[in-house]
Design a protein around this motif. Structure first.
Motif, PDB file in Angstrom:
ATOM      1  N   PHE A 200       0.811  -1.216   0.000  1.00  0.00           N
ATOM      2  CA  PHE A 200       0.000   0.000   0.000  1.00  0.00           C
ATOM      3  C   PHE A 200       0.847   1.268   0.000  1.00  0.00           C
ATOM      4  O   PHE A 200       0.597   2.185  -0.778  1.00  0.00           O
ATOM      5  CB  PHE A 200      -0.938   0.024   1.208  1.00  0.00           C
ATOM      6  N   LEU A 201       1.871   1.326   0.850  1.00  0.00           N
ATOM      7  CA  LEU A 201       2.591   2.581   1.060  1.00  0.00           C
ATOM      8  C   LEU A 201       3.764   2.789   0.110  1.00  0.00           C
ATOM      9  O   LEU A 201       4.236   3.921  -0.050  1.00  0.00           O
ATOM     10  CB  LEU A 201       3.116   2.640   2.503  1.00  0.00           C
ATOM     11  N   GLY A 202       4.222   1.720  -0.538  1.00  0.00           N
ATOM     12  CA  GLY A 202       5.425   1.823  -1.349  1.00  0.00           C
ATOM     13  C   GLY A 202       5.380   2.932  -2.384  1.00  0.00           C
ATOM     14  O   GLY A 202       6.353   3.676  -2.574  1.00  0.00           O
ATOM     15  N   GLY A 203       4.240   3.088  -3.058  1.00  0.00           N
ATOM     16  CA  GLY A 203       4.129   4.105  -4.094  1.00  0.00           C
ATOM     17  C   GLY A 203       4.238   5.519  -3.566  1.00  0.00           C
ATOM     18  O   GLY A 203       4.720   6.427  -4.279  1.00  0.00           O
ATOM     19  N   PHE A 204       3.825   5.742  -2.329  1.00  0.00           N
ATOM     20  CA  PHE A 204       3.880   7.089  -1.757  1.00  0.00           C
ATOM     21  C   PHE A 204       5.311   7.526  -1.481  1.00  0.00           C
ATOM     22  O   PHE A 204       5.589   8.727  -1.420  1.00  0.00           O
ATOM     23  CB  PHE A 204       3.064   7.152  -0.456  1.00  0.00           C
ATOM     24  N   LEU A 205       6.215   6.561  -1.301  1.00  0.00           N
ATOM     25  CA  LEU A 205       7.594   6.907  -0.970  1.00  0.00           C
ATOM     26  C   LEU A 205       8.297   7.604  -2.115  1.00  0.00           C
ATOM     27  O   LEU A 205       9.293   8.311  -1.903  1.00  0.00           O
ATOM     28  CB  LEU A 205       8.375   5.651  -0.570  1.00  0.00           C
ATOM     29  N   ALA A 206       7.798   7.430  -3.343  1.00  0.00           N
ATOM     30  CA  ALA A 206       8.393   8.092  -4.499  1.00  0.00           C
ATOM     31  C   ALA A 206       7.848   9.504  -4.707  1.00  0.00           C
ATOM     32  O   ALA A 206       8.345  10.233  -5.571  1.00  0.00           O
ATOM     33  CB  ALA A 206       8.145   7.258  -5.755  1.00  0.00           C
ATOM     34  N   MET A 207       6.843   9.900  -3.940  1.00  0.00           N
ATOM     35  CA  MET A 207       6.269  11.236  -4.062  1.00  0.00           C
ATOM     36  C   MET A 207       7.084  12.208  -3.216  1.00  0.00           C
ATOM     37  O   MET A 207       7.297  11.987  -2.026  1.00  0.00           O
ATOM     38  CB  MET A 207       4.801  11.232  -3.616  1.00  0.00           C
ATOM     39  N   ASP A 208       7.515  13.288  -3.835  1.00  0.00           N
ATOM     40  CA  ASP A 208       8.501  14.162  -3.213  1.00  0.00           C
ATOM     41  C   ASP A 208       8.040  14.722  -1.870  1.00  0.00           C
ATOM     42  O   ASP A 208       8.811  14.772  -0.907  1.00  0.00           O
ATOM     43  CB  ASP A 208       8.851  15.307  -4.170  1.00  0.00           C
ATOM     44  N   HIS A 209       6.772  15.169  -1.793  1.00  0.00           N
ATOM     45  CA  HIS A 209       6.344  15.808  -0.549  1.00  0.00           C
ATOM     46  C   HIS A 209       6.285  14.811   0.610  1.00  0.00           C
ATOM     47  O   HIS A 209       6.607  15.166   1.750  1.00  0.00           O
ATOM     48  CB  HIS A 209       5.010  16.537  -0.717  1.00  0.00           C
ATOM     49  N   TYR A 210       5.904  13.563   0.336  1.00  0.00           N
ATOM     50  CA  TYR A 210       5.927  12.558   1.386  1.00  0.00           C
ATOM     51  C   TYR A 210       7.360  12.154   1.747  1.00  0.00           C
ATOM     52  O   TYR A 210       7.686  11.966   2.925  1.00  0.00           O
ATOM     53  CB  TYR A 210       5.122  11.332   0.976  1.00  0.00           C
ATOM     54  N   ALA A 211       8.212  12.015   0.721  1.00  0.00           N
ATOM     55  CA  ALA A 211       9.613  11.654   0.990  1.00  0.00           C
ATOM     56  C   ALA A 211      10.302  12.723   1.822  1.00  0.00           C
ATOM     57  O   ALA A 211      11.059  12.408   2.758  1.00  0.00           O
ATOM     58  CB  ALA A 211      10.352  11.445  -0.329  1.00  0.00           C
ATOM     59  N   ARG A 212      10.033  13.990   1.522  1.00  0.00           N
ATOM     60  CA  ARG A 212      10.632  15.077   2.309  1.00  0.00           C
ATOM     61  C   ARG A 212      10.210  14.985   3.767  1.00  0.00           C
ATOM     62  O   ARG A 212      11.028  15.185   4.674  1.00  0.00           O
ATOM     63  CB  ARG A 212      10.225  16.449   1.744  1.00  0.00           C
TER      64      ARG A 212
END
Length: 284
Positions: A200-212
């Motif tokens: 579920f969460l793996g894809g969000f890790l590539a999104m810049d605002h979440y990674a920051r």
């Protein structure tokens, strides 16, 4: 608006069969969940989906967590919000997010998150008005969190640790609502639990605002790679039995959270009613 100590966050409460959603919402109300949270996703009839939940429940609040300001006009949201509040006893909390640069660009705008959100809030302050205590923001960074504390009921942060909740509470001070999202997996086996979390969460890790924001929480580039390290997954996902998940909920509360909304992941397709029933002890 009092959301209670715990709530349910669910994609299924927007996307499943309408009849099944109605029945599930009525049961969740009876089980004592303080709020039912539904995501904004790609847009659509978010007010209609909120009304289905309001109609099915008697006391549980309904929270949008969150709609994109680029996909929903403020005037339309304000008018719909006013109609639903008048019709269902002021039980709707309107959650707002600035999404990311791609969402702004698709709407034909440059991306200036603070000024964009401020302008949207200005429009919600006009008639028909959405009062500050009936709206909140998906703030993550300190400047957006400060804006939320000044102009809305508070914040609904995604993919955060109890330590983040403590820092957010210090920044917000007393008063503003702090309602973190918490992914949960009712699975005791570490391998299966972490695999479900990564799905579920793996894809969000590539999104810049979440990674920051994860880096602000102390996670490294190595933690962000490969769908998330065990350390990262264990930090932002509560997995195990109900008691273990309850310990994570309590950790958020002890850190200053007012309300924790639980998103059951890894339960397969359809509404995760068995898991919601099992977790209902955490409403007390």
């Amino acid at each position: 608006m009092d959301l209670g100590r715990t709530g349910i966050w669910s994609i299924e409460l927007r996307m499943a069969d309408p009849g099944e959603i109605t029945d599930a919402a009525a049961e969740l109300d009876e089980l004592g969940w303080g709020a039912l949270w539904i995501p904004g996703l790609g847009g659509g009839d978010i007010l209609g989906d909120s009304e289905r939940l309001l109609r099915a429940t008697r006391s549980t609040k309904v929270a949008i967590g969150v709609l994109s300001i680029w996909r929903h006009q403020a005037t339309e949201m304000a008018a719909g919000h006013t109609r639903l509040q008048d019709g269902y006893g002021r039980r709707l909390l309107l959650g707002l997010g600035v999404s990311d640069p791609a969402a702004a660009q698709s709407a034909g705008h440059a991306y200036r998150p603070l000024s964009d959100m401020s302008a949207y809030l200005d429009k919600l302050d006009q008639a028909p008005r959405v009062p500050a205590d009936e709206r909140l923001m998906a703030a993550l960074g300190p400047k957006m969190t400060e804006l939320a504390g000044r102009r809305t009921a508070g914040v609904h942060p995604f993919m955060v640790t109890p330590e983040y909740s403590a820092a957010a509470r210090e920044l917000l001070g007393d008063g503003p609502l702090l309602a973190p999202y918490q992914a949960v997996v009712l699975e005791r086996d570490p391998g299966r639990a972490r695999a479900a979390a990564r799905d579920f969460l793996g894809g969000f890790l590539a999104m810049d605002h979440y990674a920051r924001n994860l880096r602000r929480q102390g996670f490294t580039e190595e933690d962000l790679a490969g769908g998330g390290s065990d350390r990262l997954i264990d930090g932002v996902v509560a997995w195990g039995d109900v008691e273990t998940i309850g310990n994570r909920v309590r950790a958020h509360h002890q850190a200053g959270a007012d309300h924790v909304c639980l998103h059951v992941v890894g339960a397969g397709s359809g509404l995760p009613l068995p898991e919601w029933r099992e977790l209902a002890v955490l409403t007390r």
